[in-house]
Design a protein around this motif. Structure first.
Motif, PDB file in Angstrom:
ATOM      1  N   SER A   1       0.822  -1.213   0.000  1.00  0.00           N
ATOM      2  CA  SER A   1       0.000   0.000   0.000  1.00  0.00           C
ATOM      3  C   SER A   1       0.855   1.261   0.000  1.00  0.00           C
ATOM      4  O   SER A   1       0.499   2.268  -0.630  1.00  0.00           O
ATOM      5  CB  SER A   1      -0.931   0.019   1.222  1.00  0.00           C
ATOM      6  OG  SER A   1      -1.941  -0.957   1.121  1.00  0.00           O
TER       7      SER A   1
ATOM      8  N   ASP B   1      -7.084   7.255  -2.528  1.00  0.00           N
ATOM      9  CA  ASP B   1      -7.035   6.321  -1.397  1.00  0.00           C
ATOM     10  C   ASP B   1      -6.809   7.085  -0.094  1.00  0.00           C
ATOM     11  O   ASP B   1      -7.492   6.855   0.912  1.00  0.00           O
ATOM     12  CB  ASP B   1      -5.904   5.300  -1.572  1.00  0.00           C
ATOM     13  CG  ASP B   1      -6.134   4.343  -2.725  1.00  0.00           C
ATOM     14  OD1 ASP B   1      -7.298   3.974  -2.969  1.00  0.00           O
ATOM     15  OD2 ASP B   1      -5.142   3.974  -3.380  1.00  0.00           O
TER      16      ASP B   1
ATOM     17  N   GLU C   1     -13.180   0.217   9.391  1.00  0.00           N
ATOM     18  CA  GLU C   1     -13.147   0.802   8.053  1.00  0.00           C
ATOM     19  C   GLU C   1     -11.804   1.475   7.787  1.00  0.00           C
ATOM     20  O   GLU C   1     -11.254   1.370   6.681  1.00  0.00           O
ATOM     21  CB  GLU C   1     -14.281   1.822   7.907  1.00  0.00           C
ATOM     22  CG  GLU C   1     -14.407   2.383   6.503  1.00  0.00           C
ATOM     23  CD  GLU C   1     -15.580   3.338   6.349  1.00  0.00           C
ATOM     24  OE1 GLU C   1     -15.669   3.979   5.275  1.00  0.00           O
ATOM     25  OE2 GLU C   1     -16.389   3.460   7.286  1.00  0.00           O
TER      26      GLU C   1
ATOM     27  N   ARG D   1      -9.200  -1.184   6.999  1.00  0.00           N
ATOM     28  CA  ARG D   1      -9.412  -1.806   5.689  1.00  0.00           C
ATOM     29  C   ARG D   1      -8.990  -0.867   4.564  1.00  0.00           C
ATOM     30  O   ARG D   1      -8.425  -1.288   3.550  1.00  0.00           O
ATOM     31  CB  ARG D   1     -10.867  -2.222   5.494  1.00  0.00           C
ATOM     32  CG  ARG D   1     -11.032  -3.132   4.264  1.00  0.00           C
ATOM     33  CD  ARG D   1     -12.456  -3.574   4.069  1.00  0.00           C
ATOM     34  NE  ARG D   1     -12.513  -4.673   3.111  1.00  0.00           N
ATOM     35  CZ  ARG D   1     -12.467  -4.520   1.780  1.00  0.00           C
ATOM     36  NH1 ARG D   1     -12.349  -3.308   1.267  1.00  0.00           N
ATOM     37  NH2 ARG D   1     -12.531  -5.572   0.972  1.00  0.00           N
ATOM     38  N   LEU D   2      -9.252   0.422   4.740  1.00  0.00           N
ATOM     39  CA  LEU D   2      -8.865   1.397   3.716  1.00  0.00           C
ATOM     40  C   LEU D   2      -7.352   1.539   3.595  1.00  0.00           C
ATOM     41  O   LEU D   2      -6.851   1.928   2.538  1.00  0.00           O
ATOM     42  CB  LEU D   2      -9.501   2.754   4.015  1.00  0.00           C
ATOM     43  CG  LEU D   2     -11.005   2.854   3.764  1.00  0.00           C
ATOM     44  CD1 LEU D   2     -11.529   4.217   4.214  1.00  0.00           C
ATOM     45  CD2 LEU D   2     -11.345   2.615   2.294  1.00  0.00           C
TER      46      LEU D   2
ATOM     47  N   THR E   1      -6.500  -1.871   1.455  1.00  0.00           N
ATOM     48  CA  THR E   1      -6.973  -2.049   0.077  1.00  0.00           C
ATOM     49  C   THR E   1      -6.053  -1.473  -1.002  1.00  0.00           C
ATOM     50  O   THR E   1      -6.044  -2.011  -2.124  1.00  0.00           O
ATOM     51  CB  THR E   1      -8.391  -1.470  -0.102  1.00  0.00           C
ATOM     52  OG1 THR E   1      -8.433  -0.127   0.391  1.00  0.00           O
ATOM     53  CG2 THR E   1      -9.407  -2.305   0.649  1.00  0.00           C
TER      54      THR E   1
ATOM     55  N   CYS F   1      -3.159  -2.035  -1.492  1.00  0.00           N
ATOM     56  CA  CYS F   1      -2.184  -3.054  -1.911  1.00  0.00           C
ATOM     57  C   CYS F   1      -2.582  -3.686  -3.235  1.00  0.00           C
ATOM     58  O   CYS F   1      -1.739  -4.280  -3.921  1.00  0.00           O
ATOM     59  CB  CYS F   1      -2.016  -4.117  -0.829  1.00  0.00           C
ATOM     60  SG  CYS F   1      -3.345  -5.348  -0.744  1.00  0.00           S
ATOM     61  N   ARG F   2      -3.880  -3.557  -3.594  1.00  0.00           N
ATOM     62  CA  ARG F   2      -4.407  -4.059  -4.876  1.00  0.00           C
ATOM     63  C   ARG F   2      -4.229  -5.576  -5.040  1.00  0.00           C
ATOM     64  O   ARG F   2      -4.181  -6.085  -6.157  1.00  0.00           O
ATOM     65  CB  ARG F   2      -3.743  -3.348  -6.072  1.00  0.00           C
ATOM     66  CG  ARG F   2      -3.670  -1.836  -5.962  1.00  0.00           C
ATOM     67  CD  ARG F   2      -4.998  -1.169  -6.191  1.00  0.00           C
ATOM     68  NE  ARG F   2      -4.831   0.273  -6.304  1.00  0.00           N
ATOM     69  CZ  ARG F   2      -5.269   1.145  -5.391  1.00  0.00           C
ATOM     70  NH1 ARG F   2      -5.895   0.729  -4.303  1.00  0.00           N
ATOM     71  NH2 ARG F   2      -5.089   2.437  -5.572  1.00  0.00           N
TER      72      ARG F   2
ATOM     73  N   PRO G   1      -6.152  -8.895  -4.221  1.00  0.00           N
ATOM     74  CA  PRO G   1      -7.428  -9.405  -3.713  1.00  0.00           C
ATOM     75  C   PRO G   1      -7.276 -10.551  -2.716  1.00  0.00           C
ATOM     76  O   PRO G   1      -8.144 -10.742  -1.858  1.00  0.00           O
ATOM     77  CB  PRO G   1      -8.168  -9.857  -4.981  1.00  0.00           C
ATOM     78  CG  PRO G   1      -7.090 -10.077  -5.997  1.00  0.00           C
ATOM     79  CD  PRO G   1      -6.028  -9.071  -5.682  1.00  0.00           C
TER      80      PRO G   1
ATOM     81  N   ILE H   1      -6.381  -8.881   0.629  1.00  0.00           N
ATOM     82  CA  ILE H   1      -7.567  -8.184   1.128  1.00  0.00           C
ATOM     83  C   ILE H   1      -8.608  -9.185   1.619  1.00  0.00           C
ATOM     84  O   ILE H   1      -9.226  -8.999   2.676  1.00  0.00           O
ATOM     85  CB  ILE H   1      -8.155  -7.282   0.028  1.00  0.00           C
ATOM     86  CG1 ILE H   1      -7.163  -6.173  -0.336  1.00  0.00           C
ATOM     87  CG2 ILE H   1      -9.476  -6.665   0.478  1.00  0.00           C
ATOM     88  CD1 ILE H   1      -7.521  -5.412  -1.601  1.00  0.00           C
TER      89      ILE H   1
ATOM     90  N   TYR I   1      -7.536 -10.588   4.909  1.00  0.00           N
ATOM     91  CA  TYR I   1      -7.722  -9.587   5.959  1.00  0.00           C
ATOM     92  C   TYR I   1      -9.190  -9.505   6.368  1.00  0.00           C
ATOM     93  O   TYR I   1      -9.523  -9.451   7.553  1.00  0.00           O
ATOM     94  CB  TYR I   1      -7.230  -8.228   5.477  1.00  0.00           C
ATOM     95  CG  TYR I   1      -7.384  -7.149   6.515  1.00  0.00           C
ATOM     96  CD1 TYR I   1      -6.477  -7.040   7.563  1.00  0.00           C
ATOM     97  CD2 TYR I   1      -8.455  -6.266   6.486  1.00  0.00           C
ATOM     98  CE1 TYR I   1      -6.621  -6.068   8.545  1.00  0.00           C
ATOM     99  CE2 TYR I   1      -8.611  -5.298   7.456  1.00  0.00           C
ATOM    100  CZ  TYR I   1      -7.690  -5.204   8.485  1.00  0.00           C
ATOM    101  OH  TYR I   1      -7.855  -4.251   9.458  1.00  0.00           O
ATOM    102  N   ASP I   2     -10.093  -9.524   5.380  1.00  0.00           N
ATOM    103  CA  ASP I   2     -11.523  -9.448   5.676  1.00  0.00           C
ATOM    104  C   ASP I   2     -11.982 -10.636   6.510  1.00  0.00           C
ATOM    105  O   ASP I   2     -12.853 -10.503   7.375  1.00  0.00           O
ATOM    106  CB  ASP I   2     -12.327  -9.380   4.380  1.00  0.00           C
ATOM    107  CG  ASP I   2     -12.261  -8.009   3.722  1.00  0.00           C
ATOM    108  OD1 ASP I   2     -11.901  -7.033   4.415  1.00  0.00           O
ATOM    109  OD2 ASP I   2     -12.573  -7.918   2.523  1.00  0.00           O
TER     110      ASP I   2
END
Length: 222
Positions: free
Chosen positions: A100, A108, A139, A142-143, A146, A148-149, A151, A154, A157-158
């Motif tokens: 990131s 971002d 939030e 997470r922002l 994200t 890092c692009r 998926p 991400i 992490y979710d």
């Protein structure tokens, strides 16, 4: 009970989002039984969308399905499991932030700043709104991940963060700890905005350590 012209998938999504929100903010407590008939009446949908929503939540480990007992909200993690979860969070979050810091755009960063400003406003209130703070805290993090692009990072992490959010809710968060969390959040954003990888890793590591100590009961609860 299905609304005219509403696809079943749409009803499933609505039931899933409603139940997920109720679990995350504590309206559905850990270990609480989830009876399909009762939930169907409450949500105004047939049994099928509720069952499909519960199966989705089971795949996310927010709901447990036991033979002869049915669905229930997943119990809170014990201290040992929570420590393992926090160790996994460290690996995933720091790995994502390592990318990131290179890939984050001004858009971002603006999104992160907006959430951080809302958190500052909550902390400034005389009575801390714990639920809102925890939601925005999740939030914010997470922002930062994200950009890092990736998926897969991400998604991993979710999978972890929902359980951390529940732990935060049930373990409380005194106002003084929230103020300290905000100091740490600002340090993370400053390093990310400056493109300073070393400062970002240091700030994020210290924050994860602090949160881990609070949630695991090794210091003031968060």
């Amino acid at each position: 009970m299905t609304g005219p012209g509403i696809p079943r998938d749409g009803l499933t999504d609505r039931a899933y989002e409603t139940l997920r929100d109720r679990i995350l903010d504590g309206r559905l407590a850990p270990s609480e039984r989830l009876q399909i008939d009762r939930l169907s009446k409450e949500l105004g949908v047939s049994h099928t969308p509720v069952r499909e929503a519960l199966n989705r939540l089971t795949s996310e480990k927010l709901v447990t399905l036991a033979p002869y007992k049915g669905f229930s909200v997943t119990p809170l993690l014990d201290v040992d499991s929570l420590r393992l979860l926090l160790e996994a969070r460290r690996v995933i979050e720091l790995g994502a932030l390592d990318r990131s810091v290179v890939l984050a755009t001004e858009s971002d960063l603006d999104g992160i700043r907006q959430v951080l400003a809302k958190l500052d406003g909550i902390v400034a209130e005389p009575d801390l709104d714990i639920v809102s703070f925890n939601q925005l805290d999740a939030e914010f993090h997470r922002l930062t991940v994200t950009p890092c692009r990736n998926p897969y990072l991400i998604g991993s992490y979710d999978d972890l963060r929902v359980h951390l959010q529940i732990a935060r809710y049930y373990r409380g968060r005194p106002a003084t700890d929230s103020q300290q969390a905000q100091v740490e959040h600002h340090a993370i954003l400053d390093a990310l905005a400056a493109g300073d990888r070393d400062a970002l890793v240091d700030a994020a590591s210290r924050h994860v350590d602090t949160v881990s100590g609070r949630l695991a009961g090794e210091g003031p609860t968060a």
